[in-house]
Design a protein around this motif. Structure first.
Motif, PDB file in Angstrom:
ATOM      1  N   GLY A  57       0.916  -1.199   0.130  1.00 60.47           N
ATOM      2  CA  GLY A  57       0.028  -0.028  -0.017  1.00 60.47           C
ATOM      3  C   GLY A  57       0.791   1.433  -0.135  1.00 60.47           C
ATOM      4  O   GLY A  57       0.632   2.226  -0.577  1.00 60.47           O
ATOM      5  N   CYS A  60       1.945   1.982  -3.463  1.00 60.12           N
ATOM      6  CA  CYS A  60       1.055   2.484  -4.274  1.00 60.12           C
ATOM      7  C   CYS A  60       0.864   3.947  -4.058  1.00 60.12           C
ATOM      8  O   CYS A  60       0.689   4.660  -4.973  1.00 60.12           O
ATOM      9  N   TYR A  63       3.725   5.575  -5.609  1.00 65.00           N
ATOM     10  CA  TYR A  63       3.694   5.779  -7.061  1.00 65.00           C
ATOM     11  C   TYR A  63       2.651   7.184  -7.481  1.00 65.00           C
ATOM     12  O   TYR A  63       3.140   8.052  -8.208  1.00 65.00           O
ATOM     13  N   GLY A 111       3.696  -2.829  -4.921  1.00 68.24           N
ATOM     14  CA  GLY A 111       2.611  -1.910  -4.873  1.00 68.24           C
ATOM     15  C   GLY A 111       2.951  -0.689  -5.781  1.00 68.24           C
ATOM     16  O   GLY A 111       2.205  -0.235  -6.563  1.00 68.24           O
ATOM     17  N   PHE A 115       0.369   0.025  -9.091  1.00 72.17           N
ATOM     18  CA  PHE A 115      -0.198   1.314  -9.615  1.00 72.17           C
ATOM     19  C   PHE A 115       0.150   1.892 -10.828  1.00 72.17           C
ATOM     20  O   PHE A 115      -0.700   2.575 -11.519  1.00 72.17           O
ATOM     21  N   HIS A 118      -1.883  -0.432 -12.985  1.00 73.21           N
ATOM     22  CA  HIS A 118      -3.342   0.053 -12.788  1.00 73.21           C
ATOM     23  C   HIS A 118      -3.951   1.278 -13.279  1.00 73.21           C
ATOM     24  O   HIS A 118      -4.806   1.511 -13.730  1.00 73.21           O
ATOM     25  N   ASN A 119      -3.111   2.384 -12.923  1.00 72.38           N
ATOM     26  CA  ASN A 119      -3.613   3.662 -13.239  1.00 72.38           C
ATOM     27  C   ASN A 119      -3.540   3.774 -14.736  1.00 72.38           C
ATOM     28  O   ASN A 119      -4.267   4.665 -15.277  1.00 72.38           O
TER      29      ASN A 119
END
Length: 189
Positions: A57, A60, A63, A111, A115, A118-119
């Motif tokens: 986390g 994340c 990032y 993490g 991100f 994912h982003n």
């Protein structure tokens, strides 16, 4: 239903949503098994194992603070390639290296990479059908959450068959394969 059909009629949207489904399943299946793996394979308490994996986390969040720099440097395809490698390789480390302290750094890096990937997928989702962005994001969220749920259930089921090492390796490899193939799939749509 008309807007959903309009979005799903786009080949690019199907590639993005299929990737998001597999991303959710592989990433969250791996992360969910991380603390159990450290506890079982290295004998650390569940509290310390959870602490090590919780660094995911923090990665994340880090990032999110540095995203602008990486977006300019790497571009879309680079973010996908690098992000999935940064997710997968550290979890392969966690799966195979018998040193739980290093799992903290590995989890942080993972993490960060998650991100990054994912982003980028989230940005691609907003572009799946420019006149139906709200529908695109609803589909994105629904597919992601479905993938997460399926991934955790599948990972937990597979532990009895291939162990936590096998589950973590399978998920990490799947997400790296997604990242290396997705830019090519997007070019063909």
């Amino acid at each position: 239903a008309r807007k959903v059909t309009a979005v799903l009629s786009q080949a690019r949207a199907r590639v993005v949503l299929g990737t998001v489904l597999l991303e959710g399943a592989s990433a969250f299946g791996v992360v969910a098994m991380g603390a159990t793996h450290l506890h079982q394979s290295q004998g650390v308490s569940l509290s310390l194992a959870g602490l090590a994996i919780s660094m995911f986390g923090l990665g994340c969040l880090s990032y999110a603070a540095a995203a602008r720099h990486f977006i300019r440097r790497l571009g879309e395809a680079g973010m996908i390639h690098v992000g999935t490698l940064m997710f997968g390789l550290p979890f392969l480390w966690i799966a195979w290296v018998p040193e739980w302290h290093s799992a903290m750094l590995a989890s942080f890096i993972s993490g960060f990479g998650f991100f990054m990937f994912h982003n980028t997928l989230q940005a691609l989702a907003t572009q799946m059908h420019p006149t139906h962005r709200a529908t695109c994001m609803s589909l994105f969220a629904g597919v992601l959450f479905t993938g997460q749920s399926l991934g955790v259930v599948l990972a937990a089921s597979l532990v009895a068959v291939i162990g936590t090492t096998g589950v973590i390796c399978a998920g990490a490899i799947l997400i790296m394969m997604l990242g290396q193939s997705m830019p090519h799939l997007l070019k063909r749509t």
